[in-house]
Design a protein around this motif. Structure first.
Motif, mmCIF file in Angstrom:
data_model
loop_
_atom_site.group_PDB
_atom_site.id
_atom_site.type_symbol
_atom_site.label_atom_id
_atom_site.label_comp_id
_atom_site.label_asym_id
_atom_site.label_seq_id
_atom_site.Cartn_x
_atom_site.Cartn_y
_atom_site.Cartn_z
ATOM 1 N N LEU A 4 0.718 -1.156 -0.133
ATOM 2 C CA LEU A 4 -0.002 -0.184 0.015
ATOM 3 C C LEU A 4 0.871 1.252 0.167
ATOM 4 O O LEU A 4 0.467 2.245 -0.599
ATOM 5 N N GLU A 5 1.989 1.290 0.941
ATOM 6 C CA GLU A 5 2.950 2.414 0.847
ATOM 7 C C GLU A 5 3.484 2.440 -0.748
ATOM 8 O O GLU A 5 3.670 3.612 -0.996
ATOM 9 N N ARG A 6 3.943 1.490 -1.063
ATOM 10 C CA ARG A 6 4.521 1.718 -2.459
ATOM 11 C C ARG A 6 3.621 2.120 -3.502
ATOM 12 O O ARG A 6 3.965 3.063 -4.249
ATOM 13 N N ALA A 7 2.450 1.792 -3.452
ATOM 14 C CA ALA A 7 1.326 2.198 -4.174
ATOM 15 C C ALA A 7 1.077 3.555 -4.021
ATOM 16 O O ALA A 7 0.992 4.465 -5.099
ATOM 17 N N PHE A 8 1.159 4.073 -3.083
ATOM 18 C CA PHE A 8 0.887 5.547 -2.666
ATOM 19 C C PHE A 8 2.016 6.212 -3.351
ATOM 20 O O PHE A 8 1.766 7.298 -3.776
ATOM 21 N N ARG A 9 3.321 5.797 -3.060
ATOM 22 C CA ARG A 9 4.416 6.695 -3.340
ATOM 23 C C ARG A 9 4.483 6.509 -5.044
ATOM 24 O O ARG A 9 4.938 7.565 -5.834
ATOM 25 N N GLU A 10 3.986 5.120 -5.788
ATOM 26 C CA GLU A 10 4.377 5.039 -7.117
ATOM 27 C C GLU A 10 3.341 5.481 -7.966
ATOM 28 O O GLU A 10 3.503 5.850 -9.380
ATOM 29 N N GLU A 11 2.030 5.173 -7.361
ATOM 30 C CA GLU A 11 0.898 5.242 -8.283
ATOM 31 C C GLU A 11 -0.027 6.372 -8.151
ATOM 32 O O GLU A 11 -0.807 6.871 -8.824
ATOM 33 N N ARG A 12 -0.210 6.981 -6.678
ATOM 34 C CA ARG A 12 -1.057 7.994 -6.427
ATOM 35 C C ARG A 12 -1.039 9.176 -7.272
ATOM 36 O O ARG A 12 -2.067 9.645 -7.537
ATOM 37 N N ALA A 13 0.097 9.716 -7.569
ATOM 38 C CA ALA A 13 -0.061 11.208 -8.429
ATOM 39 C C ALA A 13 -0.606 10.646 -9.755
ATOM 40 O O ALA A 13 -1.299 11.641 -10.440
ATOM 41 N N GLN A 14 -0.361 9.627 -10.450
ATOM 42 C CA GLN A 14 -0.993 9.138 -11.656
ATOM 43 C C GLN A 14 -2.253 9.057 -11.522
ATOM 44 O O GLN A 14 -2.899 9.383 -12.387
ATOM 45 N N VAL A 15 -2.942 8.575 -10.621
ATOM 46 C CA VAL A 15 -4.447 8.496 -10.442
ATOM 47 C C VAL A 15 -5.200 9.524 -10.133
ATOM 48 O O VAL A 15 -6.159 9.841 -10.484
ATOM 49 N N VAL A 16 -4.398 10.563 -9.117
ATOM 50 C CA VAL A 16 -5.168 11.964 -9.070
ATOM 51 C C VAL A 16 -5.089 12.643 -10.163
ATOM 52 O O VAL A 16 -6.097 13.181 -10.774
ATOM 53 N N ALA A 17 -4.131 12.734 -11.044
ATOM 54 C CA ALA A 17 -4.073 13.326 -12.129
ATOM 55 C C ALA A 17 -5.019 12.661 -13.431
ATOM 56 O O ALA A 17 -5.574 13.689 -14.022
ATOM 57 N N THR A 18 -5.281 11.420 -13.173
ATOM 58 C CA THR A 18 -6.155 10.949 -14.357
ATOM 59 C C THR A 18 -7.478 11.443 -14.016
ATOM 60 O O THR A 18 -8.146 11.880 -15.070
ATOM 61 N N LEU A 19 -7.848 11.146 -12.903
ATOM 62 C CA LEU A 19 -9.076 11.631 -12.252
ATOM 63 C C LEU A 19 -9.388 13.193 -12.258
ATOM 64 O O LEU A 19 -10.413 13.665 -12.948
ATOM 65 N N ALA A 20 -8.469 13.960 -11.955
ATOM 66 C CA ALA A 20 -8.646 15.456 -12.180
ATOM 67 C C ALA A 20 -8.959 15.726 -13.436
ATOM 68 O O ALA A 20 -9.839 16.697 -13.636
ATOM 69 N N ARG A 21 -7.957 15.454 -14.545
ATOM 70 C CA ARG A 21 -8.418 15.581 -15.966
ATOM 71 C C ARG A 21 -9.841 15.462 -16.366
ATOM 72 O O ARG A 21 -10.217 16.149 -17.102
ATOM 73 N N ARG A 22 -10.276 14.104 -16.125
ATOM 74 C CA ARG A 22 -11.483 13.628 -16.267
ATOM 75 C C ARG A 22 -12.627 14.741 -15.591
ATOM 76 O O ARG A 22 -13.704 14.902 -16.294
ATOM 77 N N LEU A 23 -12.620 14.997 -14.499
ATOM 78 C CA LEU A 23 -13.527 15.459 -13.700
ATOM 79 C C LEU A 23 -13.540 17.041 -13.454
ATOM 80 O O LEU A 23 -14.571 17.520 -13.583
ATOM 81 N N GLY A 24 -12.230 17.707 -13.797
ATOM 82 C CA GLY A 24 -12.085 18.884 -13.862
ATOM 83 C C GLY A 24 -12.133 19.598 -12.508
ATOM 84 O O GLY A 24 -12.328 20.901 -12.518
ATOM 85 N N ASP A 25 -12.106 18.725 -11.722
ATOM 86 C CA ASP A 25 -12.209 19.290 -10.221
ATOM 87 C C ASP A 25 -11.193 18.565 -9.389
ATOM 88 O O ASP A 25 -11.208 17.495 -8.919
#
Length: 398
Positions: A4-25
């Motif tokens: 979970l810690e590894r996913a937070f470090r390695e994946e989190r920014a990518q997931v936030v970025a993907t959703l932010a672009r799709r949601l615009g929020d």
């Protein structure tokens, strides 16, 4: 490090970025991703870590965001009108992180907001951690983030990549933000330790992500190399009591040779491109790192490089650093002549390194009384107790 810690470090920014672009929020995306990680903390220990953690987190966060939108009946239009088509399960959109970084560092935002947004939404630091790093109350930092996100939404700052003509300007803003975070950690403001390793590490991590996304941008490469070289001395910059150790007195056995080697390899890839300010600063830091001892520093070459930097990115701060190098290469009198206009100008009147440089040059020129006064003045202006103590010791030694 747990999965979970590894996913937070390695994946989190990518997931936030993907959703932010799709949601615009940005806030909705951040909240949904936080909920997805909370769900992972419950599900993964029993069900097992998925083969593609980022895919699982993206899908789960997307569903969490849709649930929020469905509950918010005051939102204009239907869910389909507000939200574009869902990303394919686990799809990481190309350049999504770069889009997020460019949005967080948009020039329309105040520099303090850019720093806070980048640390919160790209690096994943908590509001409390960011507030502590920059010595402001947590509530103040939380309000700063809310205002910044509101401005992004109200002024319709795009999450899309800018066109090539505007990318260079936007990229320079990102580089400035990352280096500001690093320099705050390299010599922290206010109470507490003089060196904030956590902030330096975050800045270097962010610079690595930017370099991974833009490996051909030589200034991004230069910035990463510069950070690595400066941070390579972190363990030698203070003693066990927390007192700062001057560069000439540092134990070079404590320097991080792996970081120095990595930085040199990075700089070797930039040779054919036009030189920029970060590359020049990295080259200067590399010369410091190459010296076997304080007496072996190639000051004439460093002075020449500061002259180049003064032409590429002229500023009084660059002139101060150039004067220090000239003082070592050509003697204190030549350096004092170079420093005189900066002292007279007044723009750096509250800048402790200016007065410390002046004090050192006066001392080496034989003006002990003037040097003591300048050391004391520099101590009064220092940003950190450890820095103040070091400067007072210099004044007392005079």
């Amino acid at each position: 490090m747990s999965p979970l810690e590894r996913a937070f470090r390695e994946e989190r920014a990518q997931v936030v970025a993907t959703l932010a672009r799709r949601l615009g929020d940005l806030q909705l995306a951040e909240d949904a991703v936080s909920e997805a990680f909370a769900a992972a903390a419950v599900a993964w220990p029993s069900a097992g870590v998925p083969d593609r953690p980022g895919a699982w987190l993206t899908t789960t966060a997307w569903r969490k965001a849709l649930d929020v939108l469905r509950r918010d009946r005051s939102a204009p239009g239907t869910v389909e009108a507000v939200v574009p088509a869902a990303p394919e399960p686990g799809l990481h959109e190309e350049d999504a992180v770069l889009q997020l970084v460019l949005t967080c560092c948009h020039p329309a935002l105040a520099i303090e907001a850019r720093v806070a947004l980048t640390l919160r939404h790209v690096a994943g630091l908590s509001v409390a951690e960011i507030a502590a790093g920059f010595l402001v109350p947590e509530d103040t930092m939380a309000k700063r983030l809310v205002r910044a996100r509101t401005k992004i939404r109200q002024t319709a700052i795009s999450f899309e990549l800018p066109d090539p003509e505007n990318l260079a300007e936007r990229l320079s803003s990102v580089q400035a933000v990352l280096y500001l975070v690093f320099t705050e950690g390299h010599l922290a403001s206010g109470e507490g330790p003089a060196v904030r390793t956590d902030l330096c590490d975050e800045a270097i991590w962010l610079a690595r992500q930017l370099h991974r996304l833009l490996p051909g941008d030589t200034e991004t490469t230069g910035l990463l190399a510069l950070m690595l070289l400066q941070h390579s001395r972190a363990a030698a910059r203070h003693d066990d009591a927390g007192q700062l150790v001057a560069f000439a007195e540092q134990d070079r056995a404590l320097w991080d040779t792996a970081a120095i080697a990595e930085a040199r390899a990075l700089l070797a890839t930039t040779g054919r491109a036009p030189v920029g300010p970060y590359q020049v600063q990295a080259a200067i830091a590399a010369l410091h790192a190459a010296a076997a001892g304080a007496d072996d520093v190639n000051w004439p070459r460093i002075a020449d490089l500061y002259g180049l930097l003064d032409r590429l990115a002229p500023s009084p701060v660059v002139t101060v650093n150039r004067a220090v190098a000239v003082g070592r290469a050509d003697g204190p009198r030549a350096a004092l002549a170079l420093l005189a206009p900066v002292l007279a100008d007044g723009r750096l009147a509250g800048y402790a390194p200016l007065h410390a440089a002046h004090a050192d040059l006066l001392e080496r020129a034989g003006d002990e009384r003037g040097a003591v006064a300048a050391w004391r003045h520099a101590a009064e202006l220092a940003r950190n107790p450890a820095e103040q103590a070091a400067l007072r010791r210099r004044a007392s030694a005079g």
